[in-house]
Design a protein around this motif. Structure first.
Motif, PDB file in Angstrom:
ATOM      1  N   THR A 254       0.622  -1.338   0.023  1.00 55.46           N
ATOM      2  CA  THR A 254       0.325  -0.533   0.025  1.00 55.46           C
ATOM      3  C   THR A 254       1.135   1.656  -0.197  1.00 55.46           C
ATOM      4  O   THR A 254       0.283   2.554   0.187  1.00 55.46           O
ATOM      5  CB  THR A 254      -0.618  -0.521   0.898  1.00 55.46           C
ATOM      6  OG1 THR A 254      -0.248  -0.401   2.017  1.00 55.46           O
ATOM      7  CG2 THR A 254      -2.208  -1.097   0.762  1.00 55.46           C
TER       8      THR A 254
ATOM      9  N   VAL B 113      -6.473   6.141   0.346  1.00 54.44           N
ATOM     10  CA  VAL B 113      -6.517   5.877   1.229  1.00 54.44           C
ATOM     11  C   VAL B 113      -7.878   4.332   0.729  1.00 54.44           C
ATOM     12  O   VAL B 113      -7.851   2.934   1.071  1.00 54.44           O
ATOM     13  CB  VAL B 113      -7.620   5.764   2.170  1.00 54.44           C
ATOM     14  CG1 VAL B 113      -8.439   5.141   3.002  1.00 54.44           C
ATOM     15  CG2 VAL B 113      -7.603   7.431   2.763  1.00 54.44           C
ATOM     16  N   GLU B 114      -8.621   4.421  -0.265  1.00 53.54           N
ATOM     17  CA  GLU B 114      -9.797   3.903  -0.575  1.00 53.54           C
ATOM     18  C   GLU B 114      -9.311   2.364  -1.413  1.00 53.54           C
ATOM     19  O   GLU B 114      -9.916   1.461  -1.236  1.00 53.54           O
ATOM     20  CB  GLU B 114     -10.239   4.253  -1.896  1.00 53.54           C
ATOM     21  CG  GLU B 114     -11.711   2.999  -2.106  1.00 53.54           C
ATOM     22  CD  GLU B 114     -12.473   4.321  -4.191  1.00 53.54           C
ATOM     23  OE1 GLU B 114     -13.487   3.723  -4.489  1.00 53.54           O
ATOM     24  OE2 GLU B 114     -12.249   5.105  -4.056  1.00 53.54           O
TER      25      GLU B 114
ATOM     26  N   GLU C 255      -4.221  -3.719  10.920  1.00 54.61           N
ATOM     27  CA  GLU C 255      -6.072  -4.576  10.669  1.00 54.61           C
ATOM     28  C   GLU C 255      -5.814  -5.558  10.058  1.00 54.61           C
ATOM     29  O   GLU C 255      -6.806  -6.467  10.309  1.00 54.61           O
ATOM     30  CB  GLU C 255      -6.419  -3.020   9.608  1.00 54.61           C
ATOM     31  CG  GLU C 255      -6.730  -3.523   8.547  1.00 54.61           C
ATOM     32  CD  GLU C 255      -8.300  -2.987   9.340  1.00 54.61           C
ATOM     33  OE1 GLU C 255      -8.470  -2.199  10.202  1.00 54.61           O
ATOM     34  OE2 GLU C 255      -9.369  -3.342   8.229  1.00 54.61           O
TER      35      GLU C 255
ATOM     36  N   GLU D 221      -1.572   0.983  11.271  1.00 52.68           N
ATOM     37  CA  GLU D 221      -2.013   0.880  11.201  1.00 52.68           C
ATOM     38  C   GLU D 221      -2.564  -0.631  10.120  1.00 52.68           C
ATOM     39  O   GLU D 221      -3.586  -0.624  10.509  1.00 52.68           O
ATOM     40  CB  GLU D 221      -3.528   2.083  10.847  1.00 52.68           C
ATOM     41  CG  GLU D 221      -2.839   2.985   9.501  1.00 52.68           C
ATOM     42  CD  GLU D 221      -3.413   3.793   8.708  1.00 52.68           C
ATOM     43  OE1 GLU D 221      -4.663   3.546   8.885  1.00 52.68           O
ATOM     44  OE2 GLU D 221      -2.725   4.678   8.403  1.00 52.68           O
ATOM     45  N   GLU D 222      -1.902  -1.135   9.168  1.00 49.03           N
ATOM     46  CA  GLU D 222      -2.405  -2.124   8.348  1.00 49.03           C
ATOM     47  C   GLU D 222      -1.603  -3.481   8.856  1.00 49.03           C
ATOM     48  O   GLU D 222      -2.313  -4.093   9.212  1.00 49.03           O
ATOM     49  CB  GLU D 222      -1.014  -1.881   7.398  1.00 49.03           C
ATOM     50  CG  GLU D 222      -1.436  -2.288   5.953  1.00 49.03           C
ATOM     51  CD  GLU D 222      -0.778  -1.702   4.663  1.00 49.03           C
ATOM     52  OE1 GLU D 222      -1.423  -0.909   4.156  1.00 49.03           O
ATOM     53  OE2 GLU D 222      -0.021  -2.123   4.267  1.00 49.03           O
TER      54      GLU D 222
ATOM     55  N   TRP E 100      -7.354  -4.279   1.397  1.00 41.82           N
ATOM     56  CA  TRP E 100      -7.168  -5.266   3.005  1.00 41.82           C
ATOM     57  C   TRP E 100      -7.680  -5.893   2.961  1.00 41.82           C
ATOM     58  O   TRP E 100      -7.771  -7.446   2.772  1.00 41.82           O
ATOM     59  CB  TRP E 100      -7.310  -4.022   4.076  1.00 41.82           C
ATOM     60  CG  TRP E 100      -6.349  -3.327   4.665  1.00 41.82           C
ATOM     61  CD1 TRP E 100      -4.270  -3.210   4.062  1.00 41.82           C
ATOM     62  CD2 TRP E 100      -6.418  -2.220   5.060  1.00 41.82           C
ATOM     63  NE1 TRP E 100      -4.556  -2.335   4.903  1.00 41.82           N
ATOM     64  CE2 TRP E 100      -5.211  -1.153   5.450  1.00 41.82           C
ATOM     65  CE3 TRP E 100      -7.360  -1.760   6.103  1.00 41.82           C
ATOM     66  CZ2 TRP E 100      -5.070  -0.150   6.051  1.00 41.82           C
ATOM     67  CZ3 TRP E 100      -6.712  -0.549   7.053  1.00 41.82           C
ATOM     68  CH2 TRP E 100      -5.997   0.153   6.817  1.00 41.82           C
ATOM     69  N   ALA E 101      -8.758  -5.861   1.841  1.00 45.72           N
ATOM     70  CA  ALA E 101     -10.178  -6.697   1.840  1.00 45.72           C
ATOM     71  C   ALA E 101      -9.911  -7.969   0.693  1.00 45.72           C
ATOM     72  O   ALA E 101      -9.858  -9.077   1.309  1.00 45.72           O
ATOM     73  CB  ALA E 101     -11.565  -5.635   1.232  1.00 45.72           C
TER      74      ALA E 101
ATOM     75  N   ARG F 257      -6.171   1.329  -0.108  1.00 45.97           N
ATOM     76  CA  ARG F 257      -6.073   0.429   0.160  1.00 45.97           C
ATOM     77  C   ARG F 257      -6.750  -0.138   1.530  1.00 45.97           C
ATOM     78  O   ARG F 257      -6.195  -1.687   1.513  1.00 45.97           O
ATOM     79  CB  ARG F 257      -5.553   1.754   1.318  1.00 45.97           C
ATOM     80  CG  ARG F 257      -4.315   1.024   2.713  1.00 45.97           C
ATOM     81  CD  ARG F 257      -3.814   2.717   3.874  1.00 45.97           C
ATOM     82  NE  ARG F 257      -3.189   3.179   3.320  1.00 45.97           N
ATOM     83  CZ  ARG F 257      -2.518   3.969   3.778  1.00 45.97           C
ATOM     84  NH1 ARG F 257      -3.021   4.317   4.813  1.00 45.97           N
ATOM     85  NH2 ARG F 257      -2.121   5.261   2.822  1.00 45.97           N
ATOM     86  N   ARG F 258      -7.869  -0.191   1.784  1.00 45.88           N
ATOM     87  CA  ARG F 258      -9.076  -0.732   1.983  1.00 45.88           C
ATOM     88  C   ARG F 258      -9.473  -1.712   0.662  1.00 45.88           C
ATOM     89  O   ARG F 258      -9.284  -2.621   1.193  1.00 45.88           O
ATOM     90  CB  ARG F 258     -10.152   0.269   2.358  1.00 45.88           C
ATOM     91  CG  ARG F 258     -10.353   1.551   3.326  1.00 45.88           C
ATOM     92  CD  ARG F 258     -10.803   1.571   4.150  1.00 45.88           C
ATOM     93  NE  ARG F 258     -10.286   2.373   5.336  1.00 45.88           N
ATOM     94  CZ  ARG F 258      -9.747   2.106   5.919  1.00 45.88           C
ATOM     95  NH1 ARG F 258     -10.041   0.963   6.337  1.00 45.88           N
ATOM     96  NH2 ARG F 258      -9.464   3.206   7.162  1.00 45.88           N
ATOM     97  N   GLU F 259      -9.152  -1.839  -0.447  1.00 42.22           N
ATOM     98  CA  GLU F 259      -9.189  -2.639  -1.375  1.00 42.22           C
ATOM     99  C   GLU F 259      -8.785  -3.727  -0.673  1.00 42.22           C
ATOM    100  O   GLU F 259      -8.906  -4.985  -1.296  1.00 42.22           O
ATOM    101  CB  GLU F 259      -9.946  -2.271  -2.762  1.00 42.22           C
ATOM    102  CG  GLU F 259     -10.884  -1.453  -3.087  1.00 42.22           C
ATOM    103  CD  GLU F 259     -10.626  -0.813  -4.772  1.00 42.22           C
ATOM    104  OE1 GLU F 259      -9.781  -2.035  -5.431  1.00 42.22           O
ATOM    105  OE2 GLU F 259     -11.629   0.081  -5.100  1.00 42.22           O
TER     106      GLU F 259
END
Ligand SMILES: Nc1ncnc2c1ncn2[C@@H]1O[C@H](COP(=O)(O)OP(=O)(O)OP(=O)(O)O)[C@@H](O)[C@H]1O
Ligand SMILES: [Mg+2]
Lengths: 317, 253
Positions: free
Chosen positions: A171, A176-177, A208, A204-205, A183-184, A179-181
């Protein structure tokens, strides 16, 4: 040479013993690294710039020769049974590199072939759809944005259905978006049974995503632990009391507590280790009342992996 | 043997060729035509016959060899240098492929491309001069052996080179002179004796001579000598590649 599979615990995906790496320049990048990564877990490797994260990954993947030590993937030795171990591994490198003129479809299909798998357009399609790259399959790499290029690199790494996936700072430079993807996606891969090892600078990664965390500094593993255990063990909490009337100094009656005065005497900060049986909060509150000090409000803050990490790295210096 | 990987590398490299198909074809057509205009027409008008064939026909085998040789070196060196330069080499290094398979993929593709170009040049030449090929199979054999040998050499250069300058250095300083002094435009008995002796040490002379023999059944040296030199040159290139990879040279830290 006959293949020999070590008797390692069934749940060991990657086992590293006494790994050393000294580059030709004489620089020692890794020193006596021992690490066990369990099958199906998400493992985060944390460390400052130059700690040796990429070197470690590169050795497991066969890009860099180890100077000494042993690495096994699913029980196979990376040097003796390199064909087996490499076929098991997928790697998403730290640097964004790509063949500018190649199409997404071709470059991902190429990876599958390179890793010894027969063509399987259905699988490639699935991977591209999962990474929302399907619409871009005929685009040339040079026409893609940085975030998309990174996703193509992930698609390449997944093209041969690896059991162990290395993500070297997946990442970095990603919004941010995305990054969330990402993670998913990692969580989805874990559901499919893929072991994921990632390096990151973002605490935080790790917090998470990871099940377990290792901190590496100056080529040495400083700590490896369950993320929660690590946070509990090394975690500290801060209790902040917002006072009704400011204090000029900490009264004598409170001297046995680890207190600090902040915000021009408006707040009193109490730091305590969460692992301690007795946190001392009760006695503090009791002493405060006895000293006739009143507060309007209070809040507590759990130290993050980031604080822990900074502590660890500083201690190791 | 990871044949899927060999195929993947080969196809990937060929795709690079076909992506620039027009350029790929245009280059040999234009160069060959130019040589014919300058040498075939201008000089050939004064030299009527060489070794029993017209001068224009005489230079055809040499010209094709020249093209195949230089194309092999540049294609193969570029093919392996680019991934190193761009960084995509990480994937090949982390894949379950042996050095042999890497060589087969990259060198195979470079050689295939040069053979293709050689045949296109041959077709172009046939527009200028009537061509007869006495031994087509030998002709193909020499063509393929040359393409593979020089692709191997190009591959070595590509692995060795750290920058673009080095990439062009060996072709410029070694390959091109050897090729030009290899008897494309003359037979060596036209040279002074000292130069004749020196020429005998030029492997390219044997290549061109053998190749010319497959067209016109005449050459500077016997076809057996040509074949022997080509074969040993190939063996030398293979040994060099093997040596480089045995020491893990310059690819893995
Ligand atoms: N090929 C090389 N030759 C010499 N030294 C190297 C080489 N590659 C890396 N190093 C050195 O080894 C150390 C570890 O590098 P590495 O890339 O593994 O760090 P990293 O933890 O991945 O850092 P970052 O977070 O910046 O990516 C660094 O000091 C680096 O300068
Ligand atoms: Mg790194």
């Amino acid at each position: 040479m006959p293949a020999e599979r070590a008797r390692v615990p069934d749940d060991a995906a990657v086992v590293i013993r006494g790994l050393n790496k000294t580059y030709a320049s004489g620089f020692r990048a890794l020193h006596a690294v021992d690490l066990d990564i369990r099958r199906g877990e998400i493992f985060a490797l944390l460390g400052p710039n130059g700690a040796g994260k990429t070197t470690l990954i590169s050795i497991v993947c066969g890009i860099v020769h180890p100077t000494a030590g042993e690495v096994r993937v699913n029980g196979w030795d990376i040097r003796r049974d390199w064909r087996r171990t490499r076929a098991l591994i997928g790697l998403v490198p730290q640097e964004l590199t790509s063949d500018a003129f190649e199409t997404v479809w071709n470059t991902v299909s190429f990876s599958r072939g390179l890793f010894g798998k027969a063509p399987d357009p259905a699988h490639i399609e699935r991977v591209l759809r999962d990474l929302t790259l399907w619409d871009k399959r005929d685009s040339q790499m040079k026409a893609l944005s940085g975030g998309m290029k990174r996703r193509v690199l992930i698609a390449k790494a997944l093209a041969h259905e690896p059991e162990v996936l290395f993500l070297d700072e997946p990442t970095a430079g990603v919004d941010v978006e995305l990054r969330r993807e990402m993670w998913a996606l990692v969580h989805a891969l874990r559901h499919q049974g893929v072991t994921v090892i990632l390096t990151t600078h973002y605490i935080e990664e790790a917090e998470e995503m990871a099940d377990r965390v290792a901190v590496i500094n100056n080529g040495e593993i400083v700590v490896v632990d369950d993320k929660r255990a690590l946070m509990e063990q090394l975690g500290r909490k801060q209790l902040t009391l917002h006072l009704q009337t400011p204090l000029a100094h900490i009264p004598e009656a409170l001297s046995r507590h680890e207190l600090a005065l902040d915000d021009d005497g408006h707040t009193l900060v109490y730091t305590f280790a969460t692992r301690d049986e007795r946190t001392g909060v009760t006695t503090l509150l009791h002493d405060l009342a006895a000293a006739d000090i009143h507060f309007r409000d209070l809040d507590t803050r759990q130290s993050t992996l980031e604080d822990i990490f900074v502590d660890l790295v500083r201690d190791a210096r | 043997m990871n044949l899927h990987a060999v195929r993947a590398i080969f196809m990937f490299e060929m795709a690079r060729t076909f992506r620039t198909l027009t350029q790929s074809i245009l280059a040999p057509v234009v160069t060959t035509s130019l040589y014919f205009v300058v040498f075939g027409a201008a000089i050939g008008a004064r030299i009527t016959e060489m070794d029993g064939v017209s001068y224009g026909a005489f230079i055809v085998p040499g010209l094709i060899m020249l093209l195949v040789l230089t194309q092999s070196v540049s294609n193969a060196s570029f093919g392996i240098y680019m991934p190193k330069f761009v960084g995509t080499i990480y994937e090949v290094l982390s894949a379950p492929v042996s050095y042999l398979e890497v060589v087969m993929g990259y060198v195979g593709a470079a050689a295939a491309k040069s053979v293709m170009l050689g045949l296109i040049a041959l077709a172009t030449a046939s527009l200028f001069v009537p061509l007869e090929i006495a031994h087509p199979l030998w002709m193909l054999l020499f063509l393929v052996l040359t393409a593979v040998t020089f692709s191997l050499i190009g591959f070595i250069i590509g692995i060795w080179a750290d920058d673009f300058e080095r990439l062009g250095l060996v072709p410029l300083l070694v390959i091109t002179p050897l090729a030009f002094l290899g008897g494309t435009f003359y037979t060596i008995d036209m040279l002074p004796p000292a130069w004749q002796t020196i020429s005998m040490f030029n492997p390219v002379l044997y290549l061109i001579s053998g190749f010319r023999w497959s067209f016109y059944e005449s050459g500077d040296v016997s076809v057996a000598a040509s074949l022997a030199v080509v074969a040993s040159f190939l063996a030398f290139a293979l040994a060099l590649v093997w040596l480089i990879f045995r020491t893990g040279w310059r690819l893995r830290d």
